[in-house]
Every structure is written in structure tokens, then in C-alpha cells.
Enzyme design. Structure first.
Site, PDB file in Angstrom:
ATOM      1  N   HIS A 158       0.820  -1.225   0.000  1.00 26.28           N
ATOM      2  CA  HIS A 158       0.000   0.000   0.000  1.00 26.28           C
ATOM      3  C   HIS A 158       0.847   1.266   0.000  1.00 26.28           C
ATOM      4  O   HIS A 158       0.331   2.352  -0.234  1.00 26.28           O
ATOM      5  CB  HIS A 158      -0.933  -0.004   1.225  1.00 26.28           C
ATOM      6  CG  HIS A 158      -2.021  -1.037   1.131  1.00 26.28           C
ATOM      7  ND1 HIS A 158      -3.323  -0.724   0.843  1.00 26.28           N
ATOM      8  CD2 HIS A 158      -1.983  -2.382   1.247  1.00 26.28           C
ATOM      9  CE1 HIS A 158      -4.044  -1.831   0.804  1.00 26.28           C
ATOM     10  NE2 HIS A 158      -3.251  -2.854   1.048  1.00 26.28           N
ATOM     11  N   ASP A 366       3.431   9.528  -0.656  1.00 23.07           N
ATOM     12  CA  ASP A 366       2.281   8.732  -0.202  1.00 23.07           C
ATOM     13  C   ASP A 366       2.017   7.615  -1.199  1.00 23.07           C
ATOM     14  O   ASP A 366       2.115   7.832  -2.413  1.00 23.07           O
ATOM     15  CB  ASP A 366       1.039   9.640  -0.124  1.00 23.07           C
ATOM     16  CG  ASP A 366       0.123   9.269   1.035  1.00 23.07           C
ATOM     17  OD1 ASP A 366       0.118   8.083   1.410  1.00 23.07           O
ATOM     18  OD2 ASP A 366      -0.575  10.152   1.551  1.00 23.07           O
TER      19      ASP A 366
HETATM   20  O1  LIG Z   1      -2.321   0.732  10.809  1.00 22.57           O
HETATM   21  P1  LIG Z   1      -1.701   2.060  11.150  1.00 22.57           P
HETATM   22  O2  LIG Z   1      -0.270   1.938  11.565  1.00 22.57           O
HETATM   23  O3  LIG Z   1      -2.538   2.825  12.143  1.00 22.57           O
HETATM   24  O4  LIG Z   1      -1.694   2.973   9.816  1.00 22.57           O
HETATM   25  C1  LIG Z   1      -2.829   3.140   8.973  1.00 22.57           C
HETATM   26  C2  LIG Z   1      -2.562   2.598   7.561  1.00 22.57           C
HETATM   27  O5  LIG Z   1      -1.617   3.481   6.958  1.00 22.57           O
HETATM   28  C3  LIG Z   1      -1.068   3.101   5.687  1.00 22.57           C
HETATM   29  O6  LIG Z   1      -2.009   3.346   4.631  1.00 22.57           O
HETATM   30  C4  LIG Z   1      -1.639   3.168   3.273  1.00 22.57           C
HETATM   31  O7  LIG Z   1      -2.687   2.556   2.563  1.00 22.57           O
HETATM   32  C5  LIG Z   1      -3.627   3.409   1.909  1.00 22.57           C
HETATM   33  C6  LIG Z   1      -4.625   2.518   1.147  1.00 22.57           C
HETATM   34  O8  LIG Z   1      -3.970   1.772   0.145  1.00 22.57           O
HETATM   35  C7  LIG Z   1      -2.889   4.352   0.971  1.00 22.57           C
HETATM   36  O9  LIG Z   1      -3.825   5.224   0.308  1.00 22.57           O
HETATM   37  C8  LIG Z   1      -1.890   5.192   1.758  1.00 22.57           C
HETATM   38  O10 LIG Z   1      -1.131   5.995   0.859  1.00 22.57           O
HETATM   39  C9  LIG Z   1      -0.950   4.311   2.577  1.00 22.57           C
HETATM   40  O11 LIG Z   1      -0.215   5.160   3.456  1.00 22.57           O
HETATM   41  C10 LIG Z   1      -0.576   1.664   5.745  1.00 22.57           C
HETATM   42  O12 LIG Z   1      -0.067   1.274   4.498  1.00 22.57           O
HETATM   43  C11 LIG Z   1      -1.633   0.703   6.258  1.00 22.57           C
HETATM   44  O13 LIG Z   1      -1.098  -0.620   6.374  1.00 22.57           O
HETATM   45  C12 LIG Z   1      -2.029   1.183   7.646  1.00 22.57           C
HETATM   46  O14 LIG Z   1      -3.012   0.298   8.193  1.00 22.57           O
HETATM   47  O1  UDP Z   2     -10.611  11.408  10.982  1.00 21.44           O
HETATM   48  C1  UDP Z   2     -10.431  10.648  10.034  1.00 21.44           C
HETATM   49  C2  UDP Z   2      -9.310  10.760   9.184  1.00 21.44           C
HETATM   50  C3  UDP Z   2      -9.180   9.850   8.137  1.00 21.44           C
HETATM   51  N1  UDP Z   2     -10.096   8.875   7.932  1.00 21.44           N
HETATM   52  C4  UDP Z   2      -9.953   7.933   6.808  1.00 21.44           C
HETATM   53  O2  UDP Z   2      -8.651   7.377   6.816  1.00 21.44           O
HETATM   54  C5  UDP Z   2      -8.277   7.034   5.486  1.00 21.44           C
HETATM   55  C6  UDP Z   2      -6.884   7.564   5.227  1.00 21.44           C
HETATM   56  O3  UDP Z   2      -6.396   6.922   4.097  1.00 21.44           O
HETATM   57  P1  UDP Z   2      -5.226   7.524   3.211  1.00 21.44           P
HETATM   58  O4  UDP Z   2      -5.013   6.589   2.084  1.00 21.44           O
HETATM   59  O5  UDP Z   2      -5.529   8.926   2.809  1.00 21.44           O
HETATM   60  O6  UDP Z   2      -3.941   7.586   4.152  1.00 21.44           O
HETATM   61  P2  UDP Z   2      -3.336   6.558   5.235  1.00 21.44           P
HETATM   62  O7  UDP Z   2      -3.751   7.080   6.559  1.00 21.44           O
HETATM   63  O8  UDP Z   2      -3.895   5.208   4.941  1.00 21.44           O
HETATM   64  O9  UDP Z   2      -1.851   6.674   5.041  1.00 21.44           O
HETATM   65  C7  UDP Z   2      -9.325   7.650   4.553  1.00 21.44           C
HETATM   66  O10 UDP Z   2     -10.179   6.632   4.088  1.00 21.44           O
HETATM   67  C8  UDP Z   2     -10.076   8.606   5.465  1.00 21.44           C
HETATM   68  O11 UDP Z   2     -11.439   8.777   5.126  1.00 21.44           O
HETATM   69  C9  UDP Z   2     -11.197   8.754   8.755  1.00 21.44           C
HETATM   70  O12 UDP Z   2     -12.053   7.887   8.565  1.00 21.44           O
HETATM   71  N2  UDP Z   2     -11.334   9.656   9.792  1.00 21.44           N
END
Ligand SMILES: O=P(O)(O)OC[C@H]1O[C@H](O[C@H]2O[C@H](CO)[C@@H](O)[C@H](O)[C@H]2O)[C@H](O)[C@@H](O)[C@@H]1O
Ligand code: UDP
Length: 457
Positions: A158, A366
Site C-alpha cells: 500500500h 504517499d
Molecule cells: O495501521 P496504522 O499503523 O494505524 O496505519 C494506517 C494505515 O496506513 C497506511 O495506509 C496506506 O494505505 C492506503 C490505502 O492503500 C494508501 O492510500 C496510503 O497511501 C498508505 O499510506 C498503511 O499502508 C496501512 O497498512 C495502515 O493500516
Molecule cells: O478522521 C479521520 C481521518 C481519516 N479517515 C480515513 O482514513 C483514510 C486515510 O487513508 P489515506 O489513504 O488517505 O492515508 P493513510 O492514513 O492510509 O496513510 C481515509 O479513508 C479517510 O477517510 C477517517 O475515517 N477519519
């Protein structure tokens, strides 16, 4: 297709009412799981302290089984906070300066992957198809293969895959790349990530592309592909339309009054470029005095990974910065930045995005950035807002109607804010339609289908 087994560090566990928390990924994978029947295995998010974790907890929802395991304190520290989030995360986001290598953490990462494999293997039937998600679990397939599993196993990353010179600063890069070769399909968000991966293989003389999207490395052949993740576009657009009657959204609308809203939504993470964005907002107000008192910047930033020192430090930095800018620019009847560190539910978020005349999505790097896609899906077709998007987000490869910016260029980002706020309706509509058409066609179900088709082909 045979039964599907999904493995990820975080599992969107259904709540007591039996409804999985909303979220594009959760929804798409749940639909795929329900279609084929299957298992979603991962970390419960809970620590068993010093004790050996209890056996897997099983939660049945129709034909889907959620199988959750606790981890010990040491596991969480070394595997999740340590190697996953202090080595792999910064390296994959091009932040060599923030990577903290420690032998203990590296060993913990591989140990927890072995532990996951041992807990998962007894649940797997010979014709099951396995789909592993993200950087926490790269070595999982190798562990499963060592235990004799011959199943089709796919992996989707991701987050970005870095260029060779960045990856090779990581002492165990070779083990990580070898780990990926044990999958049948390795998926990335963008063509840049796939190119970087291919060049890592070539540079070390480990492997190469052999045609037809296939790679040969470490004596194995596997497919490497680009599968840009989408959102549930149509459903999200509907949430946003309906959210106008939601009391929180109404309150937000009333409180903004005659001002234009700029909105940013990000986990509190250094990769999201929040400090640069606040600097750019300050620059924008200083350079465009006509907007003083006429614009509100709402930044929603739930805390994330607070046990990791870099994240903890950032909480202070961003709060201080928002306070400083408000102090310097604000007036008795105007608070320029509203800064919230609580998480907001997705339906309310949809309504808030729709209030935003500008969606500011300016990560330094990202994987995809689903917020960018959600912001577009939430807009009113008759009066859409403008997306200001970092060229370093995966989403920038697809969202051609956005104003693309370099988030390191503070003045450039400030100028884009001014351009977005003054953009004529016709141009806004044109740009929005281009992006919305793309998002409706390339939604999360299509992402899921494409990956699984390649995995089972
Ligand atoms: O599980 P956390 O450590 O709390 O972090 C939340 C997730 O963050 C990352 O999100 C990524 O996936 C998104 C969907 O494909 C993508 O849009 C974004 O750019 C990425 O940063 C992480 O990869 C997830 O595994 C985490 O669960
Ligand atoms: O207060 C918040 C902030 C973020 N999001 C969700 O968290 C996800 C963030 O995904 P993104 O790919 O932008 O970044 P990541 O946190 O996975 O790196 C999106 O679906 C947002 O709608 C949410 O539900 N509540």
C-alpha cells in the site's frame, strides 16, 4: 474462484452490531470475501503483555471468519513500532534520515512473521488463495512456503517502493526482496513503484523482467503489477450528498458563515507534509491580504502511532505551529486554522469534504492517498471544489484534474491555494468531471477484481 484468505496487520473487525467499520479497503475486501467465502487474519491490535498470546480468536460473520491474534509487548515494540514503522515506513517514504536500525527490531519483525505463519497455516486448505497486505508482512510467504504451502499467494504494497539507492541503505534489503520473490503476484500502487522495484532487482543482479509482466529472481518467477487502489466512489458520493442534514456537518457549515473552507484530512504522520502545508497556508494569507478573515483552514489530523518517537514529537510540532500561525494572523473575530486531532467518522467526513472549496492533499510521499479520491467523490457536481494535490502522492498519477503541487515549494503551494479559490465555475466543473469519471470507473471493487484475476490466472 477458491476460498480467499486475506492477511493484514490491521483487520477491520466488525463491531458488536456485526457491521465492519466503513472504509474503502475494508468494504472491497469484505465483498470479495463474502463472494468466495473466506478468512481475514491479522493482529487484534491488543497486547498479551509478557505472556504468550492466547490461541487465535475467531469471529464468524456469514461465510467470513475473522481470525485475530494478540502479540506480546515485545512483539508490538520490535515488529510494529520498531522495524515496520521505524525502518520500512521511513525508507519506503524516502526518509533515510528517520530510519532507526536495530538488530533486535529486525529479528522481531522476522520472528512475528514466522509466528503469523504458524498461526495461519493450520487454517489454510490446499486450494485456498492467499492475499497478504502491506509492509508489515513481507516475509510471510517465505515462511509459509517453508512450511510446505503450495497455494497461490499474492502481496499488495500500500505504500511506495523506493529507488535502489534508498532501499539499499537498509541492512536487510536483500532479505526483504527475497521475501517478495516467494509470492506469485506482487502488486504496487503506481508504475513508479514497480519501476523502482525492477531497478532494485537489476542493480543487485538478483533478477529481471522476463516479459508478460513477470519477473525472475532468486530462482523463482512471479508477476509484478500495478494495481492503483480505488474507493467505493458511488457510495461515498451518496454519503456526501446525504450528509448535509447531519447535525455536525450543519454546525460546521453555520460556523464557517461567509468564509471559504479549505480542508485537509490526514493521519498525523511526517509523510503527509502537514508542517509544510501550514507554512504554505500562512504564506497564502500573507500574500493575499484580501483573504484575511474570508477563509478558514480546517485540518483534521487523528493521532497515529504515538508510541513511535518521531510521531510523538510531531504532535507537539504541529500543534505549536498551528497555534503560532493563528496567533500571528488571527483577529478577534477570525481563527484562520481549526486544528482537530480526533478521528472523524467517514459519513461526517464526506459532508465536510463537500463543504470544502479546496481540498489540500500535500504529502511529501504517499502510496496512494484515499483522502484525495474521497474529496473528489464528495463534491457537489453543480459547484465542485478544487483538489490541490501533491505530485508525490500515488493519486497524482490518476487525478489529472487536480492542481498538482510540489509540497516542498511553499510559495508554489500557496499560489495554488489562491488559484483554487478564484477558479471559475466552468473550469472547476471540467476538472472535477475528469476526475470523477475516472474514480467511478476505477473503484475499489475493480482494484480487487484486477488483483485477484491476476493471482488466480
Ligand atoms: O495501521 P496504522 O499503523 O494505524 O496505519 C494506517 C494505515 O496506513 C497506511 O495506509 C496506506 O494505505 C492506503 C490505502 O492503500 C494508501 O492510500 C496510503 O497511501 C498508505 O499510506 C498503511 O499502508 C496501512 O497498512 C495502515 O493500516
Ligand atoms: O478522521 C479521520 C481521518 C481519516 N479517515 C480515513 O482514513 C483514510 C486515510 O487513508 P489515506 O489513504 O488517505 O492515508 P493513510 O492514513 O492510509 O496513510 C481515509 O479513508 C479517510 O477517510 C477517517 O475515517 N477519519
Amino acid at each position: 474462484m477458491s476460498r480467499l484468505v486475506i492477511v493484514s496487520n490491521r483487520v477491520p473487525v466488525p463491531d458488536k452490531g456485526g457491521v465492519a467499520p466503513a472504509g474503502g479497503l475494508a468494504v472491497a475486501l469484505k465483498v470479495a470475501l463474502e463472494e468466495h467465502g473466506g478468512i481475514w487474519m491479522g493482529w487484534s491490535g491488543t497486547s498479551s503483555g509478557k505472556h504468550e498470546p492466547a490461541p487465535l480468536a475467531h469471529l464468524q460473520q456469514g461465510n467470513v471468519t475473522y481470525a485475530l491474534t494478540d502479540l506480546t509487548d515485545t512483539d508490538v515494540e520490535e515488529y510494529y513500532h520498531g522495524f515496520a514503522n521505524r525502518v520500512l515506513w521511513p525508507i519506503c517514504h524516502y526518509r533515510l534520515d528517520l530510519a532507526e536500525y536495530g538488530r533486535k527490531e529486525m529479528a522481531g519483525y522476522f520472528r512475528v512473521n514466522r509466528f503469523f505463519a504458524h498461526r495461519l497455516a493450520p487454517l489454510v486448505k490446499p486450494d485456498d488463495v492467499l492475499w497478504v497486505h502491506d509492509y508489515h508482512l513481507i516475509p510471510l510467504a517465505a515462511e509459509l512456503r517453508q512450511m510446505g504451502l503450495k497455494n497461490r499467494i499474492g502481496f499488495f504494497l500500500h505504500i511506495p517502493w523506493p529507488p535502489a539507492d534508498v532501499l539499499f541503505t537498509m541492512p536487510v534489503h536483500e532479505e526483504i526482496m527475497r521475501g517478495l520473490s516467494h509470492y506469485d503476484v506482487v502488486g504496487f500502487q503506481t508504475d513508479h513503484d514497480l519501476e523502482n522495484f525492477a531497478s532494485c532487482l537489476r542493480r543487485e543482479g538478483i533478477g529481471d523482467e522476463i516479459g508478460g509482466g513477470r519477473f525472475s529472481a532468486y530462482g523463482r518467477v512471479f508477476r509484478g503489477g500495478v494495481y492503483a487502489i480505488g474507493i467505493e466512489t458511488a457510495a461515498f458520493a451518496e454519503f456526501a450528498q446525504k450528509a448535509s442534514t447531519n447535525s455536525t456537518v450543519k454546525k460546521a457549515r453555520e460556523s464557517i458563515e461567509h468564509r471559504s473552507l479549505i480542508i485537509g484530512v490526514d493521519r498525523l504522520d511526517y509523510s503527509k507534509g502537514i508542517t509544510q502545508r501550514i507554512d504554505a497556508f500562512e504564506r497564502f494569507v500573507l500574500d493575499n491580504p484580501a483573504y484575511r478573515g474570508r477563509v478558514t483552514y480546517l485540518q483534521i489530523t487523528p493521532k497515529s502511532r504515538s508510541e513511535v518517537p518521531e510521531y510523538e514529537a510531531m504532535q507537539r510540532t504541529v500543534a505549536e505551529q498551528a497555534g503560532r500561525v493563528n496567533g500571528a494572523l488571527g483577529a478577534v473575530d477570525w481563527v484562520p486554522i481549526r486544528y482537530i486531532t480526533r478521528s472523524v467518522g467517514r459519513r461526517i467526513l464526506a459532508g465536510l469534504y463537500r463543504l470544502g472549496k479546496v481540498g489540500l492533499v500535500t504529502p511529501l510521499r504517499d502510496g496512494m492517498n484515499l483522502v484525495a479520491k474521497e474529496y473528489v467523490a464528495a463534491q457537489d457536481p453543480d459547484d465542485p471544489g478544487v483538489l490541490v494535490l501533491s505530485r508525490f502522492a500515488g493519486a497524482a498519477r490518476e487525478l489529472r484534474g487536480a492542481l498538482l503541487v510540489n509540497p516542498y515549494d511553499i510559495e508554489g503551494t500557496a499560489n495554488a491555494m489562491a488559484r483554487a479559490l478564484s477558479m471559475p465555475l466552468e473550469e472547476r466543473k471540467e476538472r472535477w468531471q475528469l476526475m470523477m469519471d475516472h474514480l467511478l470507473e476505477h473503484d475499489v471493487s475493480r482494484w480487487c477484481r484486477n488483483f485477484l484475476n491476476d493471482l488466480t490466472a
